[in-house]
Enzyme design. Structure first.
Site, short mmCIF file in Angstrom:
data_model
loop_
_atom_site.label_atom_id
_atom_site.label_comp_id
_atom_site.label_asym_id
_atom_site.label_seq_id
_atom_site.Cartn_x
_atom_site.Cartn_y
_atom_site.Cartn_z
N CYS A 128 0.86 -1.18 0.00
CA CYS A 128 0.00 0.00 0.00
C CYS A 128 0.90 1.23 0.00
O CYS A 128 2.05 1.15 0.42
CB CYS A 128 -0.87 0.05 1.25
SG CYS A 128 -1.96 -1.35 1.39
N CYS A 132 -2.65 2.06 6.68
CA CYS A 132 -3.66 2.64 7.55
C CYS A 132 -3.64 1.91 8.89
O CYS A 132 -3.70 0.69 8.92
CB CYS A 132 -5.05 2.48 6.93
SG CYS A 132 -5.11 2.98 5.21
N ASP A 296 -13.92 -3.60 11.89
CA ASP A 296 -13.80 -5.05 12.14
C ASP A 296 -13.08 -5.34 13.45
O ASP A 296 -12.47 -4.46 14.03
CB ASP A 296 -13.06 -5.71 10.97
CG ASP A 296 -13.89 -5.69 9.69
OD1 ASP A 296 -15.12 -5.83 9.80
OD2 ASP A 296 -13.30 -5.53 8.60
S1 SF4 Z 1 -6.91 -0.18 4.63
FE1 SF4 Z 1 -5.07 0.97 4.08
S2 SF4 Z 1 -3.39 -0.39 4.71
FE2 SF4 Z 1 -5.21 -1.67 4.60
S3 SF4 Z 1 -5.21 -2.52 2.55
FE3 SF4 Z 1 -6.45 -0.62 2.48
S4 SF4 Z 1 -4.99 0.99 1.88
FE4 SF4 Z 1 -3.80 -0.77 2.56
#
Ligand code: SF4
Ligand SMILES: *Cc1c(COP(=O)(O)O)cnc(C)c1O
Length: 424
Positions: A128, A132, A296
């Site tokens: 990514c 996050c 979640d």
């Molecule tokens: S929530 Fe953020 S860290 Fe998780 S897969 Fe999606 S972009 Fe990537």
């Protein structure tokens, strides 16, 4: 909110570099030392960066980091991207799971989660642009910071090819748009060569955290493989900037319907006014709010979770009060792989054999008369009905068809007691 303290750090960066997604990726912030030049770190954050990295790496694009408030640790951008010790301390051992949605359990081959009858998730990378802190796939996101190995990807694509019931494929990760243009095209070309795949969806957070990824070249590649729907992930109105608006404009102009999936996060967006501002701003950049997710129960997210009541309250504040287009479906992704379950305020307050009683968003109560003569429109007799007569029916749908059918949970004690005596 622009972070003027940090501008000095990047003052020698050319506009061309800054606007290059590869430059942004190469210069992601991954250490305390780098981050300290941008924000005034709190002790909680400093310790968090050290410890939580064992669970989910930290990487923040310079672009996203510039949206942080350097002085305020409550800043929603900071909370989504900088780990804190709370992430470790708040692990709820009684409830948390590594893979609450059973994505790995419902995975026939690596890279595929096949849960619903006609659609499947294709996870092409664990990379990514920004990790996050609330990531539900934290068990896998960032583990290698790379795309899925070619042999595994081929195997996943083969599964899709050999499973004709799948008509909708969702390319996700990680962030699917972190692959190179060439690799994205390779996957799309392959998917489009499979006759039973009608639509392709792409899940990506790049418009939010790395908007420069949405280049003209990328759009012209994707355009060749329509119909493609793109879902992105804005959580807070502060994420809608000039740059992210341009990225969404490019995608919308190229003809991709855009949707957004927001995660309801304590201390970040758990407020009806924040969500209302977010959904309005999204519509202005032609992004349709699609889902609002209850957080979640993946390990390390307990401090981000809100009550379900808060989600219901938010929908209560939106439905009827503002454009229907602005109202996402609030869903709980059921632990154990049950999939997304919509939950909503109660609008139908009673029912009789000839009336339903409803209340609207203002509290006005109305009755709606059911038709005098009940007409059942699927007759099981016309050509269309006959064509589907032998289709297997699932769940409640089955009971509706069979009338006298029952669905009994596995391990039901009453049922087991019966079976015990069933010797005749
Ligand atoms: S929530 Fe953020 S860290 Fe998780 S897969 Fe999606 S972009 Fe990537
Ligand atoms: C969310 C999800 C989908 C897509 O669900 P829709 O409700 O069609 O958007 C498909 N497969 C899995 C495993 C999912 O989690």
């Amino acid at each position: 909110m622009r972070n003027y303290v940090a501008t000095s750090l990047y003052k020698d960066v050319s506009k061309e570099d800054w606007n290059s997604w590869q430059w942004q990726l190469r210069n992601r912030i991954t250490t305390i030392e780098d981050l300290e030049q941008i924000v005034n770190l709190t002790d909680e954050e400093r310790q968090g960066i050290g410890k939580s990295l064992e669970f989910l790496r930290m990487a923040i694009t310079p672009y996203y980091a510039m949206l942080m408030n350097p002085e305020n640790p409550m800043c929603p951008i900071r909370k989504q991207s900088i780990p804190t010790v709370t992430e470790i301390n708040s692990i709820d051992n009684d409830n948390d799971m590594d893979d609450p949605l059973f994505e790995d359990v419902d995975s026939p081959v690596p890279g595929i989660t096949h849960r619903y009858p006609d659609r499947a998730l294709l996870l092409v990378t664990d990379q990514c642009s920004m990790y996050c802190r609330h990531c539900t796939r934290r068990r896998m996101a960032g583990t290698t910071d790379k795309a899925l190995p070619v042999e595994m990807l081929d195997q996943a694509l083969r599964y899709l090819q050999e499973t004709p019931s799948i008509r909708d494929v969702i390319i996700s990760g990680g962030d699917s748009l972190l692959m190179s243009d060439a690799n994205i095209e390779k996957i799309l070309r392959k998917l489009r060569s499979i006759k039973h795949i009608e639509i392709i969806r792409i899940g990506t957070r790049t418009p939010v955290v790395l908007p420069f990824r949405i280049t003209d070249e990328l759009c012209s590649i994707l355009k060749k493989y329509q119909p493609i729907y793109i879902n992105t992930h804005f959580n807070h109105p502060d994420e809608i900037t000039e740059e992210s608006s341009i990225a969404c404009d490019k995608l919308a102009d190229a003809g991709f319907p855009l949707g957004n999936q927001t995660v309801l996060l304590r201390g970040i967006n758990d407020c009806p006014y924040i969500i209302k501002e977010l959904v309005h701003k999204l519509l202005k950049i032609r992004v349709r709010p699609y889902y609002l997710y209850q957080c979640d129960i993946s390990s390390g997210l307990a401090h981000f979770r809100t009550s379900v009541a808060q989600g219901i309250e938010i929908i209560e504040f939106l439905r009827g009060h503002t454009s229907g287009l602005a109202v996402p479906t609030y869903v709980i992704d059921a632990p154990g792989g049950g999939g997304k379950i919509p939950v909503s305020p109660q609008y139908m307050i009673s029912q009789s054999d000839h009336m339903v009683v409803l209340r609207n968003y203002e509290g006005m109560i109305s009755s709606y008369p059911e038709p005098e003569e009940r007409v059942v429109n699927h007759c099981n007799n016309c050509e269309e009905c006959k064509k589907h007569y032998d289709d297997p029916k699932v769940g409640i749908e089955r009971i509706m068809y069979e009338g006298k059918g029952r669905l009994i949970p596995e391990g039901n004690i009453r049922q087991m007691r019966r079976n015990r005596f069933k010797t005749y």
